[in-house]
Design an enzyme around this catalytic site. Structure first.
Site, PDB file in Angstrom:
ATOM      1  N   ASP A 105       0.860  -1.179   0.000  1.00 49.97           N
ATOM      2  CA  ASP A 105       0.000   0.000   0.000  1.00 49.97           C
ATOM      3  C   ASP A 105       0.907   1.244   0.000  1.00 49.97           C
ATOM      4  OD1 ASP A 105      -2.605   1.250   0.283  1.00 49.97           O
ATOM      5  OD2 ASP A 105      -2.219   1.489   2.406  1.00 49.97           O
ATOM      6  N   LYS A 133      -1.092  -1.494  -4.636  1.00 48.19           N
ATOM      7  CA  LYS A 133      -1.895  -0.293  -4.916  1.00 48.19           C
ATOM      8  C   LYS A 133      -0.922   0.830  -5.261  1.00 48.19           C
ATOM      9  CE  LYS A 133      -5.437  -1.037  -1.324  1.00 48.19           C
ATOM     10  NZ  LYS A 133      -5.874  -0.509  -0.002  1.00 48.19           N
TER      11      LYS A 133
HETATM   12  P1  IMP Z   1       1.764  -0.412   3.827  1.00 46.09           P
HETATM   13  O1  IMP Z   1       2.790  -0.441   4.917  1.00 46.09           O
HETATM   14  O2  IMP Z   1       0.986   0.888   3.813  1.00 46.09           O
HETATM   15  O3  IMP Z   1       2.303  -0.766   2.464  1.00 46.09           O
HETATM   16  O4  IMP Z   1       0.652  -1.450   4.206  1.00 46.09           O
HETATM   17  C1  IMP Z   1       0.929  -2.748   4.250  1.00 46.09           C
HETATM   18  C2  IMP Z   1      -0.045  -3.507   5.128  1.00 46.09           C
HETATM   19  O5  IMP Z   1      -1.286  -2.796   5.369  1.00 46.09           O
HETATM   20  C3  IMP Z   1      -0.449  -4.758   4.401  1.00 46.09           C
HETATM   21  O6  IMP Z   1       0.478  -5.795   4.627  1.00 46.09           O
HETATM   22  C4  IMP Z   1      -1.814  -5.031   4.980  1.00 46.09           C
HETATM   23  O7  IMP Z   1      -1.672  -5.738   6.187  1.00 46.09           O
HETATM   24  C5  IMP Z   1      -2.387  -3.670   5.256  1.00 46.09           C
HETATM   25  N1  IMP Z   1      -3.263  -3.225   4.148  1.00 46.09           N
HETATM   26  C6  IMP Z   1      -3.024  -2.246   3.249  1.00 46.09           C
HETATM   27  N2  IMP Z   1      -4.037  -2.109   2.383  1.00 46.09           N
HETATM   28  C7  IMP Z   1      -4.949  -3.045   2.735  1.00 46.09           C
HETATM   29  C8  IMP Z   1      -6.235  -3.411   2.191  1.00 46.09           C
HETATM   30  O8  IMP Z   1      -6.769  -2.853   1.212  1.00 46.09           O
HETATM   31  N3  IMP Z   1      -6.864  -4.439   2.839  1.00 46.09           N
HETATM   32  C9  IMP Z   1      -6.328  -5.086   3.915  1.00 46.09           C
HETATM   33  N4  IMP Z   1      -5.148  -4.768   4.441  1.00 46.09           N
HETATM   34  C10 IMP Z   1      -4.462  -3.760   3.855  1.00 46.09           C
END
Ligand code: IMP
Ligand code: MG
Length: 182
Positions: A105, A133
């Protein structure tokens, strides 16, 4: 009323996921050799189902380990504050490591993990994620194997949760508005 009744729409069907996971398995088979002694690191909890299906398509020699990370944040966004809840059982010094993630994300969680791994002297670190994403990225993180790029929507199922539930759904879906609002 069951869990599926809370789903507004299916973004990626079970059969689409299974077909793509098989392709990712073939890409990974082609990218490594038996001599690499590949170590797959499954990032818990979200990647458990992906890992379980992915390894069924691998025919190169490999081992599996697990890491659990918590990224603090409320509801459907992560804060970027990352903590290791469960560390690897083994050393990755000199090892070829493939991180298996559910979704990238902001990129903050993955950035933290890869930086942390590089301090441990691995031979290589690559990343396989089921979902990405791109429009949400805050930190540029190189991704080597990507299942699907998806728009900026909160998704669940196939290992991904909303408030720890819905991980069992065999597809990737979006919840009904009223569930998030509760
Ligand atoms: P980041 O650190 O923002 O890249 O987020 C990573 C973590 O956030 C992922 O491993 C998920 O556990 C959670 N996450 C991010 N987007 C989603 C989503 O759309 N659905 C469920 N979990 C999400
Ligand atoms: Mg995750």
């Amino acid at each position: 009323m069951g869990l599926r009744d809370d789903v507004a729409k299916v973004l990626i069907s079970e059969s689409e996921i299974q077909a793509r996971v098989a392709e990712l398995g073939r890409e990974i088979n082609a990218a490594y050799t038996d001599d690499d002694r590949l170590l797959l690191v499954c990032v818990l909890k979200g990647a458990f189902m992906f890992l379980a299906d992915l390894v069924r398509h691998l025919d190169i020699r490999h081992e599996i380990d697990f890491m659990e990370i918590s990224s603090y944040g409320s509801g459907t966004t992560s804060s970027g504050v990352v903590r290791i809840l469960l560390d690897l059982a083994q050393s990755i010094e000199g090892r070829h490591v493939l991180i298996v993630e559910d979704i990238i994300d902001s990129g903050r969680t993955l950035d933290y993990i890869t930086r942390n791994f590089y301090t441990r002297g691995p031979a290589s670190v690559r990343v396989c994620t089921l979902l990405s994403k791109p429009s949400r990225r805050e930190i540029a993180v190189p991704l080597d194997f990507v299942g699907f790029e998806i728009p900026d929507e909160f998704v669940l199922g196939y290992g991904l949760d909303f408030a720890e539930e819905y991980r069992n759904l065999p597809f990737i879906g979006v919840l009904k508005e009223e569930i998030y609002a509760e």
